[in-house]
Design a protein around this motif. Structure first.
Motif, PDB file in Angstrom:
ATOM      1  N   PHE A   1       0.876  -1.179  -0.284  1.00  0.00           N
ATOM      2  CA  PHE A   1       0.226   0.235  -0.096  1.00  0.00           C
ATOM      3  C   PHE A   1       1.015   1.144  -0.128  1.00  0.00           C
ATOM      4  N   ILE A   2       0.075   2.249  -0.981  1.00  0.00           N
ATOM      5  CA  ILE A   2       1.197   3.457  -0.796  1.00  0.00           C
ATOM      6  C   ILE A   2      -0.272   4.190  -0.135  1.00  0.00           C
ATOM      7  N   VAL A   3       0.876   5.291   0.788  1.00  0.00           N
ATOM      8  CA  VAL A   3      -0.017   5.855   2.363  1.00  0.00           C
ATOM      9  C   VAL A   3      -0.042   7.286   1.884  1.00  0.00           C
ATOM     10  N   LEU A   4      -0.196   8.185   2.067  1.00  0.00           N
ATOM     11  CA  LEU A   4      -0.078   9.070   2.152  1.00  0.00           C
ATOM     12  C   LEU A   4       0.775   9.653   3.973  1.00  0.00           C
ATOM     13  N   THR A   5       1.671  10.328   3.319  1.00  0.00           N
ATOM     14  CA  THR A   5       1.923  10.484   5.514  1.00  0.00           C
ATOM     15  C   THR A   5       1.658  12.139   5.991  1.00  0.00           C
ATOM     16  N   ASP A   6       2.012  12.702   6.735  1.00  0.00           N
ATOM     17  CA  ASP A   6       1.653  13.696   7.470  1.00  0.00           C
ATOM     18  C   ASP A   6       2.315  14.997   7.120  1.00  0.00           C
ATOM     19  N   ALA A   7       3.543  14.322   6.032  1.00  0.00           N
ATOM     20  CA  ALA A   7       4.643  15.041   5.590  1.00  0.00           C
ATOM     21  C   ALA A   7       3.714  15.747   3.830  1.00  0.00           C
ATOM     22  N   GLY A   8       3.324  14.469   3.188  1.00  0.00           N
ATOM     23  CA  GLY A   8       2.951  15.117   2.079  1.00  0.00           C
ATOM     24  C   GLY A   8       1.484  15.399   2.248  1.00  0.00           C
ATOM     25  N   ARG A   9       0.722  15.040   3.415  1.00  0.00           N
ATOM     26  CA  ARG A   9      -0.846  15.930   3.338  1.00  0.00           C
ATOM     27  C   ARG A   9      -0.340  17.958   3.700  1.00  0.00           C
ATOM     28  N   ASP A  10       0.863  17.770   4.278  1.00  0.00           N
ATOM     29  CA  ASP A  10       1.382  18.956   4.438  1.00  0.00           C
ATOM     30  C   ASP A  10       1.517  19.241   3.483  1.00  0.00           C
TER      31      ASP A  10
END
Lengths: 160, 160
Positions: free
Chosen positions: A103-112
């Motif tokens: 799975f590829i998951v969005l990190t907090d840094a990515g969301r930011d």
DNA sequence: TCGGTGTAGATGATGTGTCATCTACGCATC
DNA sequence: GATGCGTAGATGACACATCATCTACACCGA
């Protein structure tokens, strides 16, 4: 794609339209890329990956799902995800249902990152593109784009 | 490009039009690139350089002239010309009028390459793009492209 | 349960694009 | 004719895209 019977060259109007389109398209994406890069440190490609992940309820997608919606080559996606992971924008998690995948998951840094980048990007799309066009032109462009996409799908061999 | 007052997001129709355009454009150029590459060993970039040289009476252009008409970054052009020279598609000649510069000249191999590539390329442009559109749509596309090009010129800082 | 085929994904090599920086020449002014 | 600025172009480093190839697991039929 070779013509046995001779190629029908572009007439004047076709030539002008095609060349204008090609140049416009190239310069527009170059500008969008530059704006994103300098203002947010993201490439257009990063942005598109992040959009897909953001649009998913749990921020998780299988690589092959990303591939299907982005219409990227598998290898391009794989390399790109590797780079994005190295930069901390996404993470990988094991997939228990299918031992091959992940799975590829969005990190907090990515969301930011995408939250920070989106306003400037949309502003740029407006100012370089949409603001110069009438509603009718936008509708026409959509129709043209969808028709061409249909042709691309119809003639796709394996890939793309 | 940051918005102090809040970004105006894309409405539904804008969203659909923009996303269709972006995807169409990316997939179309990918397909054109692949066709040229596999059938002729040229990239779309090679092709465009060769077109400019072919359209010139003596097949000679200064790099900065190529840059102006292609709207490429200077460094991209320089690297690309180096690679094309290595493959024998173009040559460089000294420029006596200006000691800084050089001439880029079309070689026989370069002329042969584009002559061989052109029919298949034009056929592909037709089959993937023009053939799916009406004259009116082609005219509309040209108008849109030229309007956007105007905006790109108007907002160009240094480059592009 | 073994072998074959298909699918998910990673990897190395190579060509391409961008940025920052560098050299060298032209040209004007003192 | 030295200083200084602008323009023509090349270059190294690095991110990106594509191709060919490789591994590993899934699934199916004998």
């Amino acid at each position: 794609m070779a013509t046995m019977t001779g190629t029908q060259w572009l007439d004047d109007e076709e030539q002008r339209a095609w060349r204008a389109f090609v140049r416009m398209q190239g310069r527009l994406t170059a500008r969008l890329n530059r704006q994103l890069q300098t203002d947010s440190g993201l490439s257009l490609a990063d942005y598109e990956v992040l959009v897909q992940l953001t649009d998913t309820a749990d921020g998780r997608l299988r690589p092959f799902e990303l591939q299907r919606c982005l219409h990227w080559e598998q290898s391009r996606l794989s390399h790109h995800l590797t780079r994005m992971q190295r930069r901390g924008l996404i993470g990988r998690e094991e997939c228990t249902e299918d031992g091959r995948g992940a799975f590829i998951v969005l990190t907090d840094a990515g969301r930011d990152a995408i939250t920070a980048a989106a306003p400037g990007h949309v502003d740029t799309v407006r100012s370089l593109f949409l603001d110069g066009l009438t509603r009718d032109q936008i509708a026409a462009l959509r129709q043209v784009s969808e028709q061409v996409l249909g042709r691309l799908d119809a003639t796709a061999d394996t890939d793309d």
